[in-house]
Design a protein around this motif. Sequence first.
Motif, mmCIF file in Angstrom:
data_model
loop_
_atom_site.group_PDB
_atom_site.id
_atom_site.type_symbol
_atom_site.label_atom_id
_atom_site.label_comp_id
_atom_site.label_asym_id
_atom_site.label_seq_id
_atom_site.Cartn_x
_atom_site.Cartn_y
_atom_site.Cartn_z
ATOM 1 N N ASP A 335 0.858 -1.834 0.375
ATOM 2 C CA ASP A 335 0.470 0.071 -0.209
ATOM 3 C C ASP A 335 1.101 1.489 0.263
ATOM 4 O O ASP A 335 1.251 1.666 0.937
ATOM 5 N N PRO A 336 1.359 1.763 -0.958
ATOM 6 C CA PRO A 336 1.141 1.394 -2.823
ATOM 7 C C PRO A 336 2.027 0.661 -3.287
ATOM 8 O O PRO A 336 3.190 0.195 -2.117
ATOM 9 N N MET A 348 -1.828 -4.713 -4.789
ATOM 10 C CA MET A 348 -1.703 -2.868 -4.103
ATOM 11 C C MET A 348 -3.191 -3.277 -3.707
ATOM 12 O O MET A 348 -4.501 -3.051 -3.853
ATOM 13 N N LYS A 350 -6.573 -1.377 -1.963
ATOM 14 C CA LYS A 350 -7.094 -0.197 -2.224
ATOM 15 C C LYS A 350 -8.897 -0.318 -1.261
ATOM 16 O O LYS A 350 -9.655 -1.544 -1.148
#
Length: 550
Positions: A335-336, A348, A350
């Motif tokens: 992240d990220p 990643m 989200k």
Amino acid sequence: MFSNEDYLVDLLLEAGAASQEQVDEGRSRGGSVVEYLLSDTELTERTIAEVLAANAGIEFYDLAEAAIPPDVAGTVPDDIARRYRAVPVADDGVYLTVAVDDPFNFETMDSLPHVIGRELMFVCATQGSIDDFLKQFYGAEEDTSGLDVAGSEVEGDSESDAPIIKLVQNLLAEALKMRASDIHIEPLETSVRIRYRLDGKLVEVANHPKKLLPAIVARIKVMSGSMSIAEKRLPQDGRIQLKAGEKEVDLRVSSVPSNHGESIVMRILDKSALVLGLPELGFFSDDQATFEELIGLPDGIILVTGPTGSGKTTTLYACLNVINRPDRKIITVEDPVEYELPGINQVMVKADIGMTFAAALRAMLRQAPNIIMIGEIRDAETANIAINAALTGHLVLSTLHTNDAPSAVARLADIGIKRFLIASAVRAVLAQRLVRALCPVCKAPAELTEKQIRSLNMDPTRLSEGTIMGPVGCEKCRGGGYRGRKGIFELFQIDDQVRHMINENLTTGQLRRRARELGMRSLREDGIRKIMAGITSAEEVMHVTMSDSD
């Protein structure tokens, strides 16, 4: 050519700028009637612009005769100017006056105020003068891609490029040249302050007039390709990919609204760091051998701890670089995603769509990986999944925020992990800090003061065994005496004795003393080794480490 040519032809007929016979002849030839009228009759672009201006209720503007100040012209980024064929010609602080060549292109007239983020007044100019201005001010279109696409060069744009484009380009090029890790663009009350983070220290490098802030921010957002120019009230994130010579660089862009305007921070992610081995990070050969043995284990958890900015993620990437082989499946959840690693599956986080660390981890385990890297263990759910993965035959690498290595046990217990699971799953904890490395060009022999010797708890009789150096300052290090950073490390291995102590719920202090008895060097002791080797200075080690009184 124009958004509604039939309507324009009607306007020209009504104004007497063209006859019905000329229009009929143009239609009989096929193609554009307006182009025929311009090439084969006395109709001029200026007449067309004057007719359009009169019918749109705006003024005609002779752009060819205008002298537009660069700071006004720079208020609209080249990408927007080209897309909408819009040229800023005046700015009174309230309204930005923009010249267009087709005031009946309603997409342009409706969208442009939102895209630029200003109250606009429109004037009408000829198509040729708009073309000339775009070419003269922004440069040839194929030459102005500059920094906004992957693989573009940082250097070499022509002298006719826009001032704002040049300003941002120079900002990035200078940051890369100075090996900065971050670029901070900060709006103050009357100016825009530019600061670079150099070897961990923020250094002010420039100040610009406050009126340039919107153009600078807009240019950077356009380069990111994913950030909205119109949105100025909410934080945004983006990414820019550059190529400086043979070096590929990613910029992680963050914008945050402040009381004086949008603040931009760009984190420079140098892809050349991917090829770093453990020695380049600062490992001495003995610690390197031990740590490589640990990351070569088939299962268990290995944690890297330290505060924000201590290089934890870089160390994890270096570990993956060491253990990445064709016969191993490696998946990361980050992240990220900071760097793209060849041959590794990277996921990643989200959170806004439910892809949390925990959700990603559960999905990853169904992919049958050998090695899992978790960007950070933040909560009990993520920690429990990581523990279970480690206990079922996976090697798990992750980071944790603790001050030293033994404190990781208490931290995991605090977020709800049972101690017997910690004892069973965790193989080792590496605490680390970053110290500035002495400039190899100008560093010179130095002597430690009595206060430094006493504070570092060093043996004065052994000082002659090392090569103690100090900062001097030269052109290479910009007079600071330091160039680059190295890690200092504290490696806490979990053996059977320590596992028993964890199960017995002993304190962090007791665990630390036992680890020291088993040969663990503290952060400060590893820092002293690097002082003795002439890598860094006593001031640096004292600054980033605590005493080892326990």
